[in-house]
Design an enzyme around this catalytic site. Structure first.
Site, mmCIF file in Angstrom:
data_model
loop_
_atom_site.group_PDB
_atom_site.id
_atom_site.type_symbol
_atom_site.label_atom_id
_atom_site.label_comp_id
_atom_site.label_asym_id
_atom_site.label_seq_id
_atom_site.Cartn_x
_atom_site.Cartn_y
_atom_site.Cartn_z
ATOM 1 C CG HIS A 136 2.354 3.833 4.693
ATOM 2 N ND1 HIS A 136 1.013 4.088 4.500
ATOM 3 C CD2 HIS A 136 2.422 2.956 5.728
ATOM 4 C CE1 HIS A 136 0.316 3.406 5.408
ATOM 5 N NE2 HIS A 136 1.135 2.715 6.157
ATOM 6 C CB CYS A 166 0.954 1.033 11.805
ATOM 7 S SG CYS A 166 0.144 2.220 10.745
#
Lengths: 106, 255, 147
Positions: free
Chosen positions: B175, B216
């Protein structure tokens, strides 16, 4: 889960075409998914939506398992008079959810 | 080596990001990555399924509950008074002596002021109220954290940057380092918590940031943190700091 | 004298206890010894396209016209069989962290030194020895580089 969101303007001018938007809270379980134990989760969907205006059907739809959860149904309408819209959602369990909305001709 | 280069650049430059690997130079909401149809769905309150929960939240706001027979409204007045509140969460609560999420604060109010039965963390009423309160801050920027949250931010940053799971990956690797590239068919977002609770199309449901983080962690085959744990709150606090400045979109739609 | 010793040490086989039963030798940038029996290329292809098993296509594009939605986080697998030997490919799948500690690529045969692994996966490698041999066998068939 018995919650609907109706979006329609309250006042309408003569000759105006209005858009009516509806959201209904419902899992729309397809009947094709398997649960944690591997067993099939039974189908549970809204299979028909009908809208009437002052008792006259102005819109209807047959729904199938391909429709996602919390179905969004929008359609247009040109009212000729003031009156009450009645919305009905029929599900597989034999129940029906009913909502109304009032529009005023100005 | 890259880290060293960035550190040297940081020390010599006049303006520098707090985190050498943060995304403060070009912060983008995941909204920008969505297809126009999905964006339109979020923009139109009449088609956003999350508004069903908001509607439920409005009813809960006015409903008397618990042994004190009080409604949220009785203390807070109209829900519009909650404007700005969601920009400051997760936040340190002096009463609870720890950093808490908005959902946890709502639960605390319920327990202390209404003296009502607690809801589970991901229960529909908590999400409905979180969505309703969050909506009051829609468009307002997420606020930077303060000294009281510093420890949680540091802990969250450590959790965000350490490798974990059978796949041995850290959040930051995807990310921060690879946001914008594709993982399978999905563009990797920077992962800012601007829209929570979100209606995730994959869930066909409204869910919290904690639920999203669990997805996640399952993805990298790592053990999820227990619900409401300090790790969960720390990561959420770090994510808020990392996203500071981006406007709140609650309740957002995500794919 | 010291440099000779160091050179010898760096060229020497590095013993790698990747599984309780077998020590895997790393020589230079390759793992010469097979992890199991002969690899089956068709099984390897099935592992590569399986998004739960090898999940290779999440990061790598590959010359597999029946597959869609390939990621772009890692090099195209086309030509891998021409660029690398079987032993080099074996290391790059089993233990890529040996070559680059910062790599995004999971080490598919690793079980040690991992943190907070989910319960069902603790102590298990992502792919077992035979699966890695199968994947290597398939990659060896990819001789044409990407256009």
């Amino acid at each position: 889960m018995a919650a609907a969101l109706i979006n329609v303007q309250k006042t309408v001018r003569k000759g105006e075409i209005i858009e009516i938007k509806t959201l209904m809270a419902h899992p729309m379980e397809t009947g094709f998914r398997t649960g944690l134990g591997g067993q099939l989760i039974p189908r549970d969907i809204i299979h028909r939506f009908v809208c009437t205006f002052e008792g006259v059907e102005i819109f209807a739809a047959d729904l199938f398992p391909a429709i996602s959860a919390n179905p969004f149904i929008a359609f247009t309408f040109m009212p000729q008079q003031s009156g009450t819209l009645t919305f009905r959602w029929f599900d597989d369990k034999g129940g029906a959810q009913v909502e109304t909305a009032r529009i005023e001709m100005v | 080596m890259k880290r060293l280069a960035v550190l040297i650049a940081c020390l010599s430059g006049p303006v520098c990001a707090q985190d050498s690997k943060s995304v403060s130079f070009d912060k983008r909401s995941t909204f920008d990555l969505m297809k126009p149809e999905t964006q339109a769905m979020q923009r139109d309150d009449a088609s956003n399924p999350a508004m069903l929960w908001v509607q439920e939240g409005r009813a809960l706001w006015q409903a008397k509950a618990g042994s004190t027979d009080k409604a949220c409204q009785d203390c807070h007045g109209d829900v519009a008074s909650m404007k700005g509140v969601a920009t400051r969460y997760p936040a340190y609560s002096a009463a609870q002596q720890k950093v808490v999420t908005l959902g946890q604060q709502i639960q605390f109010c319920r327990a202390q002021e209404q003296k009502a039965e607690p809801w589970t963390a991901e229960a529909r009423p908590v999400l409905a109220l979180s969505a309703l309160v969050g909506l009051q801050s829609r468009g307002l920027p997420l606020a930077k954290t303060g000294p009281a949250e510093a420890r949680a931010v540091a802990e969250g940053r450590a959790l965000f940057t350490e490798r974990r799971g059978q796949m041995n990956l850290s959040c930051a690797q995807c990310h921060d380092d690879h946001a914008g590239q594709s993982l399978g068919g999905a563009i990797i977002p920077q992962g800012h918590p601007t829209g929570y609770p979100i209606y995730r199309l994959e869930w066909q449901d409204l869910g919290s940031l904690e639920r999203r983080l669990r997805n996640c962690l399952n993805g990298v085959r790592s053990e999820p943190w227990p619900s409401g744990s300090s790790e969960n709150v720390a990561v959420q606090t770090y994510l808020r700091e990392r996203a500071a400045g981006l406007p709140i979109e609650t309740p957002a739609i995500r794919p | 004298m010291v440099s000779h010793v160091l050179r010898a040490a760096s060229l020497a086989a590095v013993l790698l206890m990747a599984s309780p039963a077998k020590a895997q030798m790393i020589v230079g940038d390759a793992m010469p010894e097979p992890l199991a029996g002969a690899g089956d290329a068709m099984r390897g292809r099935a592992i590569i396209i399986d998004r739960q098993k090898g999940f290779c296509l999440l990061c790598h594009a590959a010359p597999l016209p029946d597959q869609r939605f390939m990621g772009n986080l890692a090099p195209n697998l086309a030509g891998a069989g021409a660029r690398y030997t079987q032993a080099q490919l074996r290391l790059r799948i089993a233990m890529p962290s040996h070559l680059n500690p910062d790599t995004l690529m999971p080490s598919y045969f690793r079980t040690a030194g991992l943190y907070a692994v989910a319960m069902p996966y603790v102590g298990k490698p992502i792919l077992d020895g035979q699966q890695i041999e199968d994947v290597v066998a398939f990659l060896m068939t990819l001789k044409e580089p990407a256009p």
